[in-house]
Design an enzyme around this catalytic site. Structure first.
Site, PDB file in Angstrom:
ATOM      1  N   ASP A 102      -2.292  71.314   9.935  1.00  0.00           N
ATOM      2  CA  ASP A 102      -2.443  72.116  11.169  1.00  0.00           C
ATOM      3  C   ASP A 102      -3.455  71.403  11.995  1.00  0.00           C
ATOM      4  O   ASP A 102      -3.994  72.058  12.838  1.00  0.00           O
ATOM      5  CB  ASP A 102      -2.289  73.513  11.060  1.00  0.00           C
ATOM      6  N   ASN A 141       4.146  70.294  20.733  1.00  0.00           N
ATOM      7  CA  ASN A 141       3.529  70.999  21.857  1.00  0.00           C
ATOM      8  C   ASN A 141       2.628  70.261  22.700  1.00  0.00           C
ATOM      9  O   ASN A 141       1.473  70.307  22.632  1.00  0.00           O
ATOM     10  CB  ASN A 141       2.890  72.150  21.287  1.00  0.00           C
ATOM     11  N   PHE A 169      -7.359  77.860  20.321  1.00  0.00           N
ATOM     12  CA  PHE A 169      -7.153  78.136  18.825  1.00  0.00           C
ATOM     13  C   PHE A 169      -7.017  76.657  18.355  1.00  0.00           C
ATOM     14  O   PHE A 169      -6.536  75.627  18.909  1.00  0.00           O
ATOM     15  CB  PHE A 169      -5.774  78.633  18.448  1.00  0.00           C
ATOM     16  N   GLY A 170      -7.550  76.314  17.030  1.00  0.00           N
ATOM     17  CA  GLY A 170      -7.288  75.031  16.098  1.00  0.00           C
ATOM     18  C   GLY A 170      -8.442  74.469  15.760  1.00  0.00           C
ATOM     19  O   GLY A 170      -9.663  74.358  16.261  1.00  0.00           O
TER      20      GLY A 170
END
Lengths: 314, 428
Positions: free
Chosen positions: B307, B94, B325-326
């Site tokens: 992740d 991504n 997010f993240g």
């Protein structure tokens, strides 16, 4: 009055019963000021109040502005939608910029829930929540409770019914926490798609039957319903919504004689409330607006006049 | 280059034993007691009192390159990985543009070789531009070295495309990694639907947004008799589906991440909606954390991935609902796992070598990796399990600092990381 210690008013969640009563007592005395020939006291003289509305509002914004002015605060309005803001600078940068003017109070309305928790890190000023997303609208709940107290003489142990779009409502959340502080039993009523299942863990009763729920209510708060909820499939048609959740003369007849009907405004007549009830219910709803001014004066007074220690901000 | 590691306590997935390790060039050439090398070595490391693991393999990381090199690049990502004991990392596609063609994938392999700190394996996109519509060239991606494909960040929105991807991947022998999230149901939520999201009116994602797609993916893999790997499993309900599928012999594997065995929605409230706690899948409830730990113990979840998702300070200082997010994880995964799973008595020490090395190698089909054994690639981590350290923002090697674990005191310090027979990280 006990020394006021809360720097910010972010939500009713954070206020004790004593603190809420302090607001009521002050609001009662401030109400009188607005009836004078000269509607002004010097309580916030020399204080800078920023009225920051990142989401559309006229009523709440005006009410806060007037409240600050009647306390002699220097108030500046800053209205811009966050969507257009995003193109120019981040909300954090906006706050940091405004912070350079050394404001004493920032009144903020903003689209996303819990934003204000984050913004407190970037200013020395007291932040007063004028509505943050779906989270809270504390001054609305304070003025609702204050109005009930004024009309009934008490606000303790009441059966409170909140009707409409509970899920998206900051007014509902603030009133739940508020009335519960005074031993109230709160029931939320609306389409099952618009009441989060988890609300039962807030200690409220969930009802889908307005006809039945209205019978025991001492206070009914009708929430504004937005038409776009229909297009996002929360209910099939407005007609079906109204059939179940509009306040009609028939439904009102099932209620207690002294029931108090409130609405945070602006009202969609013949949607939330039948226009045939206008004469009966509108005066009290206007009283809410009037009390809103007094309650906001009280809140601004409390956070604006407390002794403060300077803290480091990022 | 030859390295001799003396007096090591070697931790492999199936045994722990004392021995010396001799490497030559990129391989482990000997594992035995009291090795006396026939010819001089370049470096002798005394590992007395230390534990030596096979190099860790992260099947799920985001290196933001190309496109957001301000958040992470191959160099800083490699340095962070090596500092965390990782020697092979798989970067998700991504990016901008997305890694959906052999040219970009090949470039990443070449850049990774040039930097030479760890091996970066690009994960190819399943569909062109990750739009969920047309398959990418799995064959060409496989030929340049890709071992897995994923549209991570989103699920395949179309079950027919999922079917085609799994069937086609079987022929190419490439692993399909699915991000499991029903996007419509998730409805742009910012946290797990829960008491706390309801109380604060924060837009929310129900746990079944994950498990519905987990169930779909399992059914599809079972129907087609293909393998599938499920990314970042976070809910108790997903674990139940994976458990049942494994019992039935479905070729499903699953990963989770340290934050899913560590944190819950309560941490979000306790930290005043600090966006560093915002991650997708979102942090769950206590029962999810317990179930994830149980699933790691019982082998229902095969491996731990990070992740690792770097974000700029400006993006993560935004209010909770507005921030992306993240969170980053390469430098902390090992110590979090050791402290909170091994020391807490949930996992045996060998399981670290299993969940962070041997299983990821097996899942993705990396041969001669993930075990300390003669003839295998010399990817080795030397750690002191008795030493403690505190996660401090200014010590983070990753270009972005967005972790909810700042201030955590952890056991297990990675002292040296050896990648293909070269010392690529030296803490001391």
């Amino acid at each position: 009055m006990e020394q006021w210690t809360k720097k910010h008013i972010l939500g009713i969640k954070d206020l004790s019963r004593d603190e809420i009563e302090t607001v009521f007592n002050l609001a009662a005395s401030f109400k009188e000021i607005s009836q004078r020939e000269v509607k002004k006291v010097p309580a916030l003289r020399g204080k800078t109040v920023l009225n920051l509305f990142f989401e559309n509002s006229t009523r709440t914004r005006t009410s806060f502005e007037l409240a600050a002015k009647r306390l002699s605060g220097d108030v500046v309005n800053f209205s811009v939608s966050t969507s257009s803001l995003a193109k120019e600078e981040s909300i954090i940068d906006t706050i940091k910029n405004l912070e350079t003017y050394h404001p004493d109070i920032m009144i903020i309305r903003i689209e996303s829930s819990t934003s204000l928790h984050t913004l407190t890190k970037y200013t020395q000023a007291s932040i007063v929540n004028a509505g943050d997303g779906r989270n809270e609208h504390p001054t609305q709940a304070l003025l609702d409770m204050f109005t009930v107290k004024e009309v009934r003489g008490n606000v303790e142990n009441l059966n409170v019914l909140i009707v409409g779009d509970i899920m998206h409502s900051r007014v509902a959340r603030s009133n739940i926490f508020g009335f519960q502080r005074f031993g109230g039993k709160v029931t939320v009523c609306g389409p099952s798609t618009l009441i989060p299942y988890e609300f039962q863990n807030l200690g409220v009763k969930i009802s889908y039957d307005f006809d039945k729920a209205i019978e025991d209510a001492d206070v009914v708060i009708m929430l504004r319903i937005q038409k776009e909820r229909q297009t996002s499939c929360f209910f099939p048609t407005m007609r079906e919504y109204l059939d179940r959740f509009a306040l009609t003369p028939e439904r009102l007849r099932r209620a207690k004689k002294d029931v108090i009907i409130m609405h945070p405004g602006p009202i969609n007549w013949d949607i939330e409330i039948s226009s045939s009830l206008k004469e009966q219910v509108h005066p009290l709803i206007l009283k809410q607006a009037e009390n809103g001014l007094a309650v906001r004066m009280a809140v601004l007074y409390l956070v604006g006049t407390q002794k403060r220690e300077l803290v480091e901000v990022e | 280059m030859k390295i001799l590691i003396k007096n090591a306590t070697i931790v492999n997935a199936d045994n722990i034993f004392e021995a010396d390790i001799l490497t030559a060039n990129t391989r482990i050439v000997k594992v035995a007691k009291d090795i006396t090398p026939p010819e001089p070595v370049d470096e002798v490391i005394d590992a007395k009192g230390k534990h030596v693991f096979p190099g860790f393999i992260d099947l799920h990381t985001h290196l933001r390159t190309p496109g957001r090199e301000d958040e992470e690049d191959f160099l800083t990502g490699s340095q962070a990985a090596a500092a965390g004991g990782f020697t092979k990392i798989f970067c998700m596609p991504n990016t901008l543009p997305s890694i959906d063609n052999e040219g970009l994938a090949k470039w990443i392999f070449e850049e990774s070789q040039k930097i030479g700190i760890v091996d970066i394996y690009p994960v190819g996109a399943i569909t062109k531009n990750r739009e969920g519509k047309e398959l990418t060239e799995f064959g060409a991606l496989r030929r340049v070295g890709c071992l897995s494909v994923s549209d991570d960040g989103v699920s395949l929105p179309d079950s027919l495309i999922l079917r085609r991807a799994l069937e086609y991947a079987k022929m190419i022998d490439i692993l399909v990694v699915e991000h499991c999230e029903d996007l419509r149901l998730a409805n742009k939520g910012a946290m797990r639907e829960s008491f706390i999201s309801s109380k604060y009116g924060v837009s929310a994602i129900p746990d079944i947004a994950e498990s519905l797609i987990v169930a779909r993916n399992i059914e599809m893999a079972k129907y087609l008799n293909t393998r599938i790997h499920l990314a970042h499993i976070s809910t108790a309900k997903s674990v139940e589906f994976v458990k049942r599928a494994k019992n039935e012999g479905v070729k499903v594997t699953a990963e989770t991440c340290p934050h899913y065995f560590m944190l819950t929605v309560d941490d979000i409230e306790e930290n005043s909606f600090d966006a560093r706690f915002k991650v997708n899948p979102p942090l769950g409830e206590k029962k999810d954390v317990e179930k994830i730990r149980e699933a790691l113990r019982d082998g229902v979840i095969d491996c731990i991935a990070t992740d690792h998702a770097p974000h700029s300070h400006a993006e993560k200082e935004l209010p909770f609902e507005d921030a992306p997010f993240g969170l980053i994880g390469l430098e902390f995964a090992f110590s979090l796992t050791y402290t909170h799973l091994v020391k807490a008595g949930i996992l045996d020490l060998k399981e670290i070598a299993n969940k962070l090395s041997a299983n990821p190698a097996k899942i993705v089909g990396l041969s001669h990796c993930g075990v300390i054994q003669e003839g295998f690639i010399a990817d080795i981590v030397i750690a002191d399990l008795n030493r403690q350290w505190i996660i401090q923002e200014d010590k983070i090697r990753s270009k972005s600092k967005n972790t909810p674990f700042i201030g955590y005191q952890l056991y297990g310090v990675v002292e040296k990381t050896i990648h293909k027979g070269k010392i690529v990280f030296n803490e001391l």
